[in-house]
Scaffold this active site. Structure first.
Site, mmCIF file in Angstrom:
data_model
loop_
_atom_site.group_PDB
_atom_site.id
_atom_site.type_symbol
_atom_site.label_atom_id
_atom_site.label_comp_id
_atom_site.label_asym_id
_atom_site.label_seq_id
_atom_site.Cartn_x
_atom_site.Cartn_y
_atom_site.Cartn_z
ATOM 1 N N HIS A 1 0.810 -1.226 0.000
ATOM 2 C CA HIS A 1 0.000 0.000 0.000
ATOM 3 C C HIS A 1 0.846 1.280 0.000
ATOM 4 O O HIS A 1 0.324 2.373 -0.222
ATOM 5 C CB HIS A 1 -1.043 -0.017 1.143
ATOM 6 C CG HIS A 1 -0.532 0.379 2.487
ATOM 7 N ND1 HIS A 1 -0.242 -0.531 3.482
ATOM 8 C CD2 HIS A 1 -0.269 1.592 3.012
ATOM 9 C CE1 HIS A 1 0.160 0.121 4.553
ATOM 10 N NE2 HIS A 1 0.158 1.400 4.294
ATOM 11 N N ASP A 57 -0.743 -7.422 1.373
ATOM 12 C CA ASP A 57 -0.107 -6.105 1.479
ATOM 13 C C ASP A 57 1.406 -6.295 1.631
ATOM 14 O O ASP A 57 1.969 -6.122 2.709
ATOM 15 C CB ASP A 57 -0.716 -5.347 2.674
ATOM 16 C CG ASP A 57 -0.321 -3.886 2.693
ATOM 17 O OD1 ASP A 57 0.297 -3.427 1.714
ATOM 18 O OD2 ASP A 57 -0.629 -3.213 3.701
ATOM 19 N N SER A 114 4.133 2.053 8.325
ATOM 20 C CA SER A 114 3.743 1.061 7.320
ATOM 21 C C SER A 114 4.940 0.552 6.531
ATOM 22 O O SER A 114 5.822 1.329 6.169
ATOM 23 C CB SER A 114 2.784 1.699 6.324
ATOM 24 O OG SER A 114 1.527 1.761 6.901
ATOM 25 N N GLY A 115 4.930 -0.748 6.238
ATOM 26 C CA GLY A 115 6.012 -1.344 5.455
ATOM 27 C C GLY A 115 7.194 -1.767 6.307
ATOM 28 O O GLY A 115 8.053 -2.527 5.881
HETATM 29 C C1 4AZ Z 1 -1.136 3.728 8.472
HETATM 30 O O1 4AZ Z 1 -1.996 4.552 8.224
HETATM 31 C C2 4AZ Z 1 -1.296 2.849 9.665
HETATM 32 N N1 4AZ Z 1 -2.142 1.031 14.192
HETATM 33 C C3 4AZ Z 1 -0.332 1.930 9.964
HETATM 34 C C4 4AZ Z 1 -0.476 1.119 11.072
HETATM 35 C C5 4AZ Z 1 -1.589 1.238 11.863
HETATM 36 C C6 4AZ Z 1 -2.553 2.174 11.579
HETATM 37 C C7 4AZ Z 1 -2.397 2.987 10.480
HETATM 38 C C8 4AZ Z 1 -1.719 0.348 13.044
HETATM 39 O O2 4AZ Z 1 -0.148 3.604 7.756
#
Ligand code: 4AZ
Length: 407
Positions: free
Chosen positions: A216, A261, A357-358
């Site tokens: 993502h 993902d 993320s990632g």
């Molecule tokens: C995000 O928006 C995201 N709490 C990543 C992880 C989590 C929530 C949002 C987990 O990239």
């Protein structure tokens, strides 16, 4: 000679200055004045049959063989004229030849004299040859197979740091949401994935030129030329930077679904490993990380939902939550599929957040070797009760990773 009071004071000050300068010079030479020398040696061991487990640096067979050889090298040099210059040795590869085992070892020395490298090399070679033709304990070494060559600092450090899942530094306890500052070298596989030089996602180093991240991260931004990867504790002071050659997104990832993902990033030029840039170990496909075991998530993501982002890499120490619990009505109500794994606390408190993320969710085994459990993927906001973080389950995609990278 008679000195006036002010003359005495001047003399004392002079002596203090001379002593301080002498200490400074000594400290400088002890700390900085030594040049490292590296040698690459290889030899055949006649009484160790080659085992395919030697191909995995976290396998106990590899660790045991490395320990036997390092102990032989330590004994050899600590009883030699080079005992003060010898620093360390490490098995960097185990190969086979007609079923017999050949090891490649990097030796590190430090010396104040950097103008007689050839003499130094001859001395090290003679000491080793003498030892390897004599008593080598339980290892039966074919001394005729012995080879020694020079190796430059950067490629030598790359080989010395090739082990996976090993860190050089750690700091105590548990701003990810509810996290703590890390120190340089604590999470050496962590990378920052940047779009036009702005941090967007985390990523994890799998080898000199492959990283794992979340699919993502590349929604609406699939051109590798926009992306780069940096390493180091602070976003503002990266230790290494690489451009991206290729992005491989899982064929079955369809935004905005959270399934599959996972994505792989191929660097345009390999990174050289150092004590603060190393790869993570990938678990076997059939490995199970049990619920309630300790895991750590790291990243430069925001400290809370829509909060500010840190410059120093954060860590959050948490627990794996079993999928049945995570699928309960009041938690994620059946949304957790086989390719996902939950981690955090049902009471909230510590969690990954936007910008993490990632990045990696990792766990260490009883020997202190770190394995990649998950990739930060999604969750309902950050650190809310009954809304733990959801991660891409790495073991579920282990064979997919091999199919794309050969790792
Ligand atoms: C995000 O928006 C995201 N709490 C990543 C992880 C989590 C929530 C949002 C987990 O990239």
């Amino acid at each position: 000679m008679k000195l006036t009071r002010s003359g005495k004071i001047a003399l004392i000050i002079l002596v203090v200055i001379i002593v301080a300068a002498a200490i400074g010079v000594i400290v400088y030479f002890v700390v900085y004045g030594k040049t490292p020398f590296y040698y690459h040696i290889s030899f055949k061991i006649n009484n160790v049959d080659y085992d395919s487990k030697f191909g995995k640096p976290y396998a106990q067979e590899y660790i045991d063989l490395n320990e036997r050889i390092v102990s032989l090298m330590n004994k050899t040099f600590q009883a030699s004229k080079l005992r003060r210059q010898y620093v360390k040795s490490h098995v960097v590869k185990v190969r086979q030849n007609n079923g017999k085992t050949i090891v490649d070892v990097v030796l590190k020395f430090k010396s104040c004299y950097n103008n007689n490298a050839a003499m130094f090399r001859d001395r090290a070679k003679n000491i080793l040859l003498q030892k390897l033709t004599g008593d080598t304990g339980s290892l039966c070494i074919d001394s005729s197979s012995f080879k020694l060559s020079d190796i430059d600092t950067d490629p030598a450090e790359n080989l010395l740091n090739m082990c996976c899942g090993r860190r050089t530094k750690m700091s105590p306890g548990n701003k990810i949401a509810g996290g703590l500052d890390s120190v340089e070298g604590e999470w050496p596989w962590q990378a920052s994935l940047q779009q036009n030089n702005i941090h967007r996602c985390g990523a994890t180093l799998l080898s000199n030129n492959w990283l794992l991240t979340a699919a993502h991260c590349f929604v609406n931004a699939k051109d590798p030329r926009e992306w780069s990867v940096t390493f180091g504790l602070r976003l503002s002071d990266s230790k290494m930077k690489r451009s991206v050659k290729n992005i491989i997104i899982h064929e079955k990832y369809h935004y905005p679904d959270h399934d599959n993902d996972i994505a792989i990033v191929n660097l345009s030029k390999p990174v050289l490993y150092t004590s603060s840039i190393r790869k993570i170990c990938l678990p076997e496909a059939n490995y199970n990380f049990p619920p309630d075991s300790d895991v750590v998530v790291t990243g430069w993501g925001s400290r809370k939902t829509d909060g500010t982002s840190p410059n120093v890499l954060q860590k959050g120490i948490m627990k794996i939550i079993d999928t049945d619990t995570c699928n309960k009505k009041e938690v994620y109500d059946g949304a957790i599929t086989n390719g996902m794994i939950c981690a955090g606390f049902l009471e909230g408190r510590i969690d990954a957040c936007q910008g993490d993320s990632g990045g990696p969710l990792v766990s260490s085994d009883s020997r202190g070797i770190w394995f990649l459990v998950g990739i930060v993927s999604w969750g309902h906001e950050c650190a809310l009760p009954n809304k733990p973080g959801v991660y891409t389950r790495v073991t579920y995609y282990r064979n997919w990773i091999t199919s794309k990278t050969g790792l």
